[in-house]
Design a protein around this motif. Structure first.
Motif, short mmCIF file in Angstrom:
data_model
loop_
_atom_site.label_atom_id
_atom_site.label_comp_id
_atom_site.label_asym_id
_atom_site.label_seq_id
_atom_site.Cartn_x
_atom_site.Cartn_y
_atom_site.Cartn_z
N ASP A 74 -8.88 -10.46 -14.33
CA ASP A 74 -9.16 -11.89 -14.17
C ASP A 74 -10.66 -12.18 -14.32
O ASP A 74 -11.04 -13.23 -14.83
CB ASP A 74 -8.69 -12.38 -12.80
CG ASP A 74 -7.19 -12.57 -12.76
OD1 ASP A 74 -6.57 -12.56 -13.84
OD2 ASP A 74 -6.64 -12.73 -11.66
N GLU A 76 -12.76 -10.45 -16.18
CA GLU A 76 -13.19 -10.25 -17.56
C GLU A 76 -12.82 -11.44 -18.45
O GLU A 76 -13.60 -11.85 -19.30
CB GLU A 76 -12.56 -8.99 -18.13
CG GLU A 76 -13.31 -7.74 -17.76
CD GLU A 76 -12.45 -6.50 -17.85
OE1 GLU A 76 -11.46 -6.51 -18.61
OE2 GLU A 76 -12.77 -5.52 -17.16
N ASP A 77 -11.61 -12.00 -18.27
CA ASP A 77 -11.18 -13.04 -19.21
C ASP A 77 -11.53 -14.45 -18.73
O ASP A 77 -11.16 -15.42 -19.39
CB ASP A 77 -9.69 -12.90 -19.54
CG ASP A 77 -8.79 -13.19 -18.36
OD1 ASP A 77 -9.27 -13.77 -17.38
OD2 ASP A 77 -7.61 -12.84 -18.42
N GLY A 78 -12.23 -14.57 -17.61
CA GLY A 78 -12.66 -15.90 -17.16
C GLY A 78 -11.67 -16.57 -16.23
O GLY A 78 -11.93 -17.67 -15.73
N THR A 79 -10.51 -15.93 -15.99
CA THR A 79 -9.51 -16.54 -15.11
C THR A 79 -10.04 -16.67 -13.68
O THR A 79 -9.74 -17.66 -12.99
CB THR A 79 -8.22 -15.70 -15.09
OG1 THR A 79 -7.75 -15.57 -16.42
CG2 THR A 79 -7.15 -16.34 -14.25
N ASP A 81 -12.98 -17.39 -12.60
CA ASP A 81 -13.76 -18.63 -12.46
C ASP A 81 -12.80 -19.80 -12.23
O ASP A 81 -13.05 -20.66 -11.37
CB ASP A 81 -14.59 -18.91 -13.71
CG ASP A 81 -15.72 -17.91 -13.86
OD1 ASP A 81 -16.12 -17.33 -12.85
OD2 ASP A 81 -16.20 -17.74 -14.99
N GLN A 82 -11.73 -19.83 -13.03
CA GLN A 82 -10.77 -20.95 -12.90
C GLN A 82 -10.09 -20.91 -11.54
O GLN A 82 -9.83 -21.95 -10.94
CB GLN A 82 -9.72 -20.90 -14.02
CG GLN A 82 -10.31 -21.02 -15.42
CD GLN A 82 -11.02 -22.34 -15.68
OE1 GLN A 82 -10.76 -23.34 -15.01
NE2 GLN A 82 -11.92 -22.35 -16.63
N ILE B 79 -14.92 -25.11 -18.86
CA ILE B 79 -14.47 -24.22 -19.93
C ILE B 79 -15.59 -23.23 -20.18
O ILE B 79 -16.64 -23.59 -20.69
CB ILE B 79 -14.16 -25.00 -21.23
CG1 ILE B 79 -13.16 -26.13 -20.98
CG2 ILE B 79 -13.66 -24.06 -22.31
CD1 ILE B 79 -11.75 -25.69 -20.68
N GLY B 80 -15.41 -22.00 -19.75
CA GLY B 80 -16.46 -20.99 -19.84
C GLY B 80 -16.36 -20.22 -21.15
O GLY B 80 -15.64 -20.61 -22.07
N GLY B 82 -15.09 -17.20 -21.49
CA GLY B 82 -13.76 -16.62 -21.56
C GLY B 82 -12.72 -17.72 -21.66
O GLY B 82 -12.92 -18.82 -21.16
N ALA B 84 -9.74 -17.51 -20.37
CA ALA B 84 -8.92 -17.48 -19.16
C ALA B 84 -7.43 -17.55 -19.49
O ALA B 84 -6.68 -18.30 -18.86
CB ALA B 84 -9.32 -18.60 -18.20
#
Lengths: 219, 196
Positions: A74, A76-79, A81-82, B79-80, B82, B84
């Motif tokens: 999570d 690594e892929d930016g999840t 942050d979300q 929206i970064g 990655g 996500a």
């Protein structure tokens, strides 16, 4: 609550799409239990004496396996942050992760416990206690492990650091768990040990997600 | 209205920007420009509340924005770099998770980025541009006043950039704010530049 359930649902759905992770932990547990009879020799009494400790050690090590990827993918892929922006709060995110880890690792380990009990020649009257003990101990480890995984996230060699951090803290669960299984095998009351394990779990339940959340926030 | 007062940010041992003050009013768009490493992404993370500023304050309608991080998170979309996305989930499932968090409908959001036909495909088989569009489809789910976009158009074809432009225009017409870091031209008419 909707957000918590949404996150939990997503974690379970992902685990279903990657059943190999759960299977690997269960297979590891069963294989370690199967190795003991070869090492200890054909003496059934010696095996039964070792069984409680061997069961707990094997289960805790198996439950550790999926932990180092708990936040890694999570992050690594930016999840991640979300998730931190989901309005849930970092502690609730970690609580959902810990619960998902228990459901996808602890629960299958509980189901596999009778197989391991048979291989270790544990008296059948202690099997139900062994299943309960492993469920409680795995829950305790899920909580500790979530905090450990959050702390070691981004650390070099985090996969090595994680067991070093988590396993010493799991020692009380091993002591009370093994004592409970031993008591049940000897025909004694196992309830006090189960209650002590449940108390450990109850203490970790609020503390570990808070610690894990604080660690994620500090990243 | 979003107001930054004397923000400073530390990454590693280095101060990436300091004494940065600006304000963004409803309907405004701000383009963050600067060389690589100037702190554009860090600034967006500070504004999202993902990174704590070393110094300075962030105000939302005059009140401390980061005092209640959960409330601040609910008024923004980030929206970064990655995307996500989870490779094992389909495009629709990936988006459905965010629809459960924020509300909104999955099908129209996919259609807004031209992804309607790809809804049932796992994210792992999408091209990098399609993944970026799927990440951007989160913007079309439910309204939020503040959009923070980090290189939103990387890998997008010109038709998709136009679709994003339409989303941005609707968002701003409804009083939304946009802060975007980019090296590529963005369809943001009348945007101010903020040089870092």
């Amino acid at each position: 609550m909707t957000a918590f359930l949404a996150l939990l649902g997503r974690e379970l759905r992902l685990a279903l799409r990657h059943p190999a992770d759960t299977l690997a932990a269960v297979m590891f547990f069963v294989l370690v239990a199967a190795l003991f009879p070869f090492g200890v020799g054909p003496e059934p009494q010696a095996l039964a004496r070792l069984a409680p400790g061997a069961l707990l050690a094997a289960a805790l090590l198996a439950a550790l396996l999926p932990l180092d990827r708990l936040f890694g993918a999570d992050a690594e892929d930016g999840t991640l942050d979300q998730l931190l922006l989901s309005g849930l709060g970092p502690a609730a995110v970690c609580a959902a992760k810990a619960l998902a880890h228990w459901l996808t690792t602890g629960l299958p380990l509980m189901l596999a416990t009778p197989i391991a009990c048979a291989m270790l020649n544990l008296p059948t009257e202690a099997w139900s206690v062994a299943v309960l003990v492993l469920g409680l101990a795995a829950g305790f480890l899920s909580l500790l492990g979530t905090a450990g995984a959050a702390l070691t996230l981004g650390a070099r060699r985090g996969g090595v650091l994680l067991p070093l951090l988590v396993l010493p803290l799991a020692i009380p669960a091993v002591i009370f768990g093994a004592a409970g299984i031993e008591a049940a095998a000897a025909g004694l009351e196992a309830r006090p040990y189960l209650l002590l394990l449940a108390a450990l779990l109850a203490a970790a339940l609020p503390l570990a997600p808070l610690a894990a959340g604080a660690a994620l926030r500090g990243e | 209205m979003l107001r930054a007062e004397a923000l400073a940010c530390l990454r590693g041992e280095r101060v990436v920007f300091a004494d940065l003050s600006f304000s963004v009013a409803a309907g405004d768009a701000v383009l963050l420009v600067g060389a690589n490493g100037a702190g554009k992404s860090s600034l967006l993370r500070v504004l999202a509340g993902l990174l704590s500023p070393l110094e300075g304050r962030l105000l939302w309608d005059g009140a401390e924005a980061l005092a209640d991080r959960a409330a601040h998170a609910r008024r923004l979309r980030y929206i970064g770099h990655g995307d996500a996305l989870k490779p094992a989930l389909t495009a629709a499932e990936n988006l459905a998770f965010y629809a459960r968090l924020w509300g909104g409908q999955v099908a129209p959001a996919l259609a807004a980025l031209g992804l309607a036909e790809l809804a049932g495909l796992p994210a792992r088989v999408l091209s990098s541009g399609q993944k970026r569009r799927l990440a951007l489809a989160r913007l079309a789910l439910a309204p939020a006043p503040l959009w923070l976009l980090d290189e939103p158009t990387v890998g997008l074809d010109s038709a998709s950039v136009e679709r994003l432009g339409a989303l941005l225009a609707t968002h701003r017409a409804a009083g939304g704010m946009v802060l975007a870091a980019t090296h590529l031209p963005l369809p943001l008419p009348g945007a101010r530049e903020l040089r870092l």
